[in-house]
Structure formats: structure tokens, C-alpha cells
Scaffold this motif. Structure first.
Motif, short mmCIF file in Angstrom:
data_model
loop_
_atom_site.label_atom_id
_atom_site.label_comp_id
_atom_site.label_asym_id
_atom_site.label_seq_id
_atom_site.Cartn_x
_atom_site.Cartn_y
_atom_site.Cartn_z
N HIS A 30 47.93 47.27 43.26
CA HIS A 30 49.09 46.71 42.56
C HIS A 30 50.29 46.74 43.51
CE1 HIS A 30 52.52 45.65 40.02
NE2 HIS A 30 51.84 44.56 39.75
N GLN A 382 48.85 41.31 43.26
CA GLN A 382 49.70 41.42 41.64
C GLN A 382 48.55 42.11 40.72
OE1 GLN A 382 52.52 40.21 40.19
NE2 GLN A 382 53.48 40.36 42.44
N CYS A 383 47.29 41.92 40.92
CA CYS A 383 46.23 42.20 40.17
C CYS A 383 44.96 42.29 40.90
CB CYS A 383 46.33 41.32 38.88
SG CYS A 383 45.82 39.56 39.24
N ILE A 384 44.09 43.11 40.18
CA ILE A 384 42.64 43.37 40.64
C ILE A 384 41.79 43.07 39.44
CG2 ILE A 384 40.74 44.62 41.70
CD1 ILE A 384 44.38 45.75 42.32
#
Lengths: 394, 394
Positions: A30, A382-384
């Protein structure tokens, strides 16, 4: 050779080997700049993705049709949660086992838009229904009904049943109302089975390139579904659900007035193949899915080699195009772990290590190659998200 | 949206849902009849597999050449352990991350038969070397050497370096001895790097159908590698390793006397594409790898639909053939989760639920779709091996 997994004879390794071999560094974290992601990686442009979800939900709402997006496209529970948050009624899965990660994520309204190949798979579904999930599946043959009925009886659960009708694809499905009625007699013998209606899907129209031909063939297929529904109604059988449609036909499926719910999946991502469809309707979607790949060899003149091949992107629907940099490079050939990239109109070739964003030819089997989806906004990770149903094909 | 995996909001699920959704039943267990395996499943005929391993090892031994089988073909540590038990010197991997499950299994002699796309990957390798693994990698450009040299220095480890030369495939590799010497100057600047020799691989000859053409082109490519090696020797540079070759060329690679080690992978399994090669040499291999698939729909006349499509078998090198029943059925079309199967010469079509064994077109990307390999002897399941490097493409 034994039944044991022989992969972990830790006793033979020294302690510092154990520590060094424990795990891989993460491909992305992130807040990382997108250019620093380890490659190959599957990327999701969250802004484009969210616009695609909003557009599809608004179109379904405007038509008064339920949206049940197909999870076979992405296999990612976090994606399905975003769809549900916008109004999706549930999801479709194509295989029984594929449903499990979605159930674990709390998505408990699942339609298996397919026939089951064995009674074992019906047992899986019935157990999940007994635990509180709302599950339906397709049938087009008697022994499938026997399997579902017995499984529902054994687990004391209720399973919804949709009879699949063939509206032109000639893959699965019965041809007409008489054949549906024949199966309804069998379904009625099992107290745990509830006939809910028809599945009517025509894969063959999804990629007809010309908008006018795609529209006319889609509406013709919907008309065929309507004629079966009407024939059943005339014999006192009500179909509360008529489910079908895909990204290439969904605008016309909604227009047809025939479907009570639609099943598009690729609309959230838009692969190269779908983007090759001519589209001047109102319902248009953006590319949101990319494979990040780096230049790994520049030794042979006139080309570079990138590190994403057949094992990182599906080529069944053609090769990827290159988004970034745009219109300068052509992905010319896919080997297992290599992609050969050439210049367009004498453009300059990128240097060793340069990150390229590829638009995959076909999103569904591309998702099925990756374990993680790296979401980004602008140039920042932003995200995984876990692609938790990857490989669940049983 | 957050960086957290949103897939497991257990708090919202009741306890019996948690239990019901905990895991899938196993696809196969030891001692199970092969016909009871849940489908789709990847099957290994252990008897044929072991004969293939024995034949390849015997041929390498007879030629006095080291066998370093390619693990990109199977991604399964248990397979590599069987190869090592018969005399393989180590393995090849095609990507840095792919090596990790093999290291964990105790296979610590690994050649990355490829260039690295970023310094991060060199750092991975150098750390594993510092923990005691014997690791080598290919280079064909200066910045790759800088990355390996810096990583080795930072971790205080030693990495072997092979310069890849282009012997006709025109994918990666430098063209001649002068270009190799240019890179050797750079390698010599890093105390942690040891030049070991040349990698010379020609993928393009592997599937030339005619035995005589495959032989002459393979020997011609080997001759090109020999000419570079000799030119280097004349300038005082010794190549202790010349590594290359594949299943389609290995008989001729061994015959050439040029290679000190060979890298075949598919020989252990033999896919449909390799079996399509004409082969009347001494070194022949048997089909050992199959995809088990069941008939899931029989509703449309003149065909049946099976439950293995693009997500269970790779079609980049053509469609699968059907082993069992033999010569009666044709796999005509692959969709994502469906295969359309038709009759040959009016043969009878199989019933719903019938298990078919498919011979995949291309074994490497087919392995990369599956998490487990189900080994059998005769009609009985003998072992279930993890395909632990599946999806490790970084």
C-alpha cells in the motif's frame, strides 16, 4: 513415492536456510508507486473499475432488472463485495468449488450458471445451502436433477433449479418448452428442489463486432427465451427468474424486457477482445485491468523482450495490446515466460527494466493465472486483493 | 476500499456457516479408484513418468552430459526430487520466484535460465545464495550484471553467471564472442559474480516435425554455440558450462558434444504437441500427463460438453486429444469452463458423468493452472503432489 507431500523436508535444512526460504517479498504494498511493483503483476485501475460498476448498476436499475455479476470473470471476493455494495443481488459462479471463497466473504446468494458434472458437486452445494446460503444451479438432463434432489434431501436443504435452454449457442441447454416440462416433472419429485425459471445465455453473440448485428442477434436470442417462457406460462408454469446475458449483449438484454436478471462479468474490467467490439450505445465501459510487465532483454536488435508471457496473460482471444506507452509498441508474440515486443512506426524501444502496462486479450483466464490483484489510483498502489477463487475449477 | 484483504469478514457469519464454508473436500485421496477423482484434475501416470525419467537420465549418462531438468515445465518439487534421485545435478527455473518452493524442498542447485527484469529479483537470488544455495542466472546486457553484482555484494554471496548467446531463436542472447567478452569485463568487476560459461537455447527447433530437419537444425545451433566457445577459448576464456537444449532437441544436443548440461522439461510428461513430432530416434518418451474431465451436459445433439476448458488446460499449442476412450472422441472447442467433444467416425457419445482423460496440447502452462498433481498406478490413486511453484512468475 508416497501420499505425503514430499516438498518440505525441513530436517535437512539449516535454520538460516529455513528463514531465507520462508517466503517471497510482497509484489506490492500500500502506498508504493505503481512503477515499483514487482512484475508480472495484475493491476486494477480503481477509478475506471468503479465507474464501470456504477454504469452497469445504473443501467440495470433503470431497466428494472436485477444485476447478478459473473464472478468467473475475476474470482475475487473483494470485487464482488464492491458490486454488491452498489446493488448487485448476488453473484454467478461457473463451477461449484468456485463459490466457496465468496461464501466465506459473506456473499451467500450464488447462482451456479452451469450444469454439474458429478453428484459430488451437488453435495457441496447442498451442504452450503444447509448452512444458510441461497444457492441455485442449472440443469438440462435428468441425472443432474437426481443428483441435486438427493443432495438436498440428504442435507435437509433447499436448492433452486433453473432449466437451461439453448437460445442459439448449441453448447448446453434443452431446445424447447416440451423439454423443459419433461425436466419439471422430475424436479417436482424432490421436495428440496424449487424450480425458479430459465437460464438463457448465448455466448456466440457476445463478440459480434458490429453493434447492429450484435443487437439484432441478441434480441433474437432473447425472443427465443421469451417464446419458451410464454409457452410454459400457457401450460401454467411460471418462471420467476429468466437469467442470462453477458458484457457484449447486456445493453440489448436489458432492452429486451425478457430477462429478470443479467450476468455480465467482463464489464468491470474490459479486456482487449471486448473493446474490439464496435460500440456506440449508451452503455460503454473502460479498460480497468492491466498486466504490469518489465523489459527483461534488449540484446536482439529491433525488439525487446518483456517478462509476461503465456503464464501471466491468456492469449486464447488474441495477444494483448500495450497501454502505456500508448501506440508505440506492439506485443508480437507470447512464449511461456517471455513476450516479444516490437516498435510501431519506428518508435523508440524501451530500456531494460521499463514497466509496460498490457491490456490482456481475455480477462477471465488472465485472472485465473494470478493470485493477487493490485489496485491503484493515479500512480499509487491502494490495495492488494486476493484472487481467492483462482484455480477453483471443480 | 483498503489495503486489507476484504475476503474474510468472519464476524458476520454464524458459527455453522464458518464450519460449512471452511474448506473443499479433497479432489482425490490415496487408494481411491481413478474414476472417482473429482474433476477437472491433473493426473500423472507414475509408471510412464518413471520410465521417462529413467530413459532421459540413462541417455545423459551415456553421453557424459549433466542433466538439469527444467522445473518450469511442472513447478512441482516432488517431481524434481524424483529427477534428482535418478542423477539430475539440479534444476532450471525460468523465473527467480519460481525457485523458492524447490529451495524449501532441499533442491539447492538452481540455474535461472533467463534474464532478470529488475534488481529486486537479483536481491532475492543473492539472499538465497547467502543461505547456502548454489544459484546461477543468465545475462545478455550490462545493467543485469550490475544488479546481480550489487545484490551479491550486499548479501556477501556468490552468484554464477552464464552469458546467453543467440543461436538462432532471436529472442534473448548476444550474437558472438566479442559481445560475450564485453560482458565478461563487467562481470569481472564484481567479486561476488563468477562467470561459468554460456547458455545456448533454441526454442524454435523444438517442434520441427520432421526428425531429419530437427536433427540438422539442432546440430547447426549447437555448432554455433561451439564456435563462440572456441573463440572465447582462443582468447583465454574458459567456459566450464555450456547449458541448453529441450525435449525436442535433446537427443541431438547430447550427440553434438557441445553441451556440458541439458535442460529438457517436457520429456517427463510428453504433451500432445511434442508427441506430434516425428521421432524414430532411440530416445522416445510416453504420455504421462492427463487432464481428467467429466461429461457435464448431453442436451445438444451430436456432441457432449465436458467440464475442462481454458481454465484447466492450455490451448496455446492446440487442443487436447482424448486418450481414454481412444480414437473415438475429438475435443473440438475450448471455452473458459467447457469443452465441446464430438464423435469420430460415428462413435457413440459418452453418458453424463463419464470420466475422460485428455492429453493436453502444452504441458507447461497446463501445470500452471493446477494446484495439485494426482499420481496413479493402474486404476488407483497413489499420491497427491503440490504444484507449489504454480503462479510464481516474478
Amino acid at each position: 513415492l508416497s501420499n505425503q507431500d514430499q516438498c518440505n523436508p525441513h530436517g535437512q535444512l539449516r535454520a538460516h536456510m529455513d528463514a531465507a526460504f520462508a517466503s517471497l517479498p510482497p509484489a506490492a504494498v500500500h502506498g508504493m508507486p505503481l512503477d515499483s511493483v514487482d512484475t508480472p503483476a495484475l493491476l486494477l485501475d480503481l477509478d475506471a473499475f468503479e465507474r464501470n460498476l456504477d454504469r452497469m448498476q445504473a443501467a440495470a436499475d433503470a431497466a428494472g432488472v436485477q444485476l447478478r455479476p459473473h464472478a468467473k470473470a475475476h474470482k475475487c471476493p473483494a470485487v464482488a463485495l464492491e458490486q454488491r455494495a452498489r446493488g448487485a443481488v448476488g453473484i454467478c459462479c461457473q463451477k461449484a468449488s468456485e463459490a466457496l471463497p465468496f461464501l466465506r466473504a459473506g456473499i451467500t446468494d450464488i447462482h451456479i450458471s452451469n450444469q454439474l458434472a458429478s453428484p459430488d458437486k451437488a453435495v457441496m452445494l447442498a451442504r452450503w445451502a444447509a448452512a444458510g446460503a441461497r444457492i441455485s444451479a442449472c440443469v438440462d438432463e435428468l441425472s443432474q436433477i437426481v443428483a441435486l434432489g438427493n443432495a438436498a434431501a440428504t442435507s435437509g436443504s433447499r436448492l433452486g433449479v433453473l432449466v437451461e435452454i439453448d437460445i442459439g449457442q448449441h453448447r448446453c441447454g434443452v431446445p424447447d418448452a416440451d423439454a423443459v416440462l419433461h425436466l419439471l416433472d422430475a424436479i417436482a419429485r424432490y421436495p428440496g428442489l424449487a424450480f425458479e425459471g430459465l437460464q438463457a445465455y448465448h455466448g456466440g453473440v457476445q463478440h459480434l463486432r458490429h453493434q447492429s448485428e450484435r443487437r439484432s442477434r441478441s434480441l433474437q436470442a432473447a425472443e427465443q427465451a421469451a417464446s419458451v417462457r410464454i409457452a410454459l406460462e400457457q401450460r401454467g408454469v411460471r418462471c420467476t427468474r429468466v437469467t442470462g446475458g453477458g458484457t457484449g449483449s447486456v445493453e440489448f438484454d436489458l432492452e429486451s424486457g425478457v430477462y429478470t436478471e443479467v450476468q455480465p462479468g467482463s464489464y468491470a474490467f474490459m479486456d482487449r477482445d471486448y473493446a474490439d467490439n464496435e460500440s456506440h450505445g449508451k452503455l460503454r465501459f473502460e479498460h480497468a485491468l492491466f498486466v504490469a510487465s518489465r523489459v527483461m532483454s534488449t540484446a536482439v536488435a529491433g525488439q525487446v523482450v518483456v517478462d509476461a508471457g503465456l503464464k501471466s496473460l491468456a492469449v486464447d482471444s488474441g495477444l494483448p495490446t500495450i497501454r502505456h506507452p500508448a501506440d508505440q509498441l506492439r506485443y508480437a508474440q507470447a512464449n511461456d515466460e517471455h513476450g516479444i515486443v516490437g516498435p510501431i512506426d519506428g518508435a523508440r524501444l524501451p530500456a531494460q527494466g521499463t514497466l509496460l502496462q498490457l491490456i490482456p486479450g481475455h480477462c477471465d483466464p488472465t485472472f485465473n493465472l494470478h493470485d493477487e490483484l493490485v489496485g491503484f489510483r493515479g500512480d499509487t498502489v491502494q490495495c492488494i486483493w486476493k484472487i481467492a477463487a483462482r484455480g477453483l475449477s471443480r
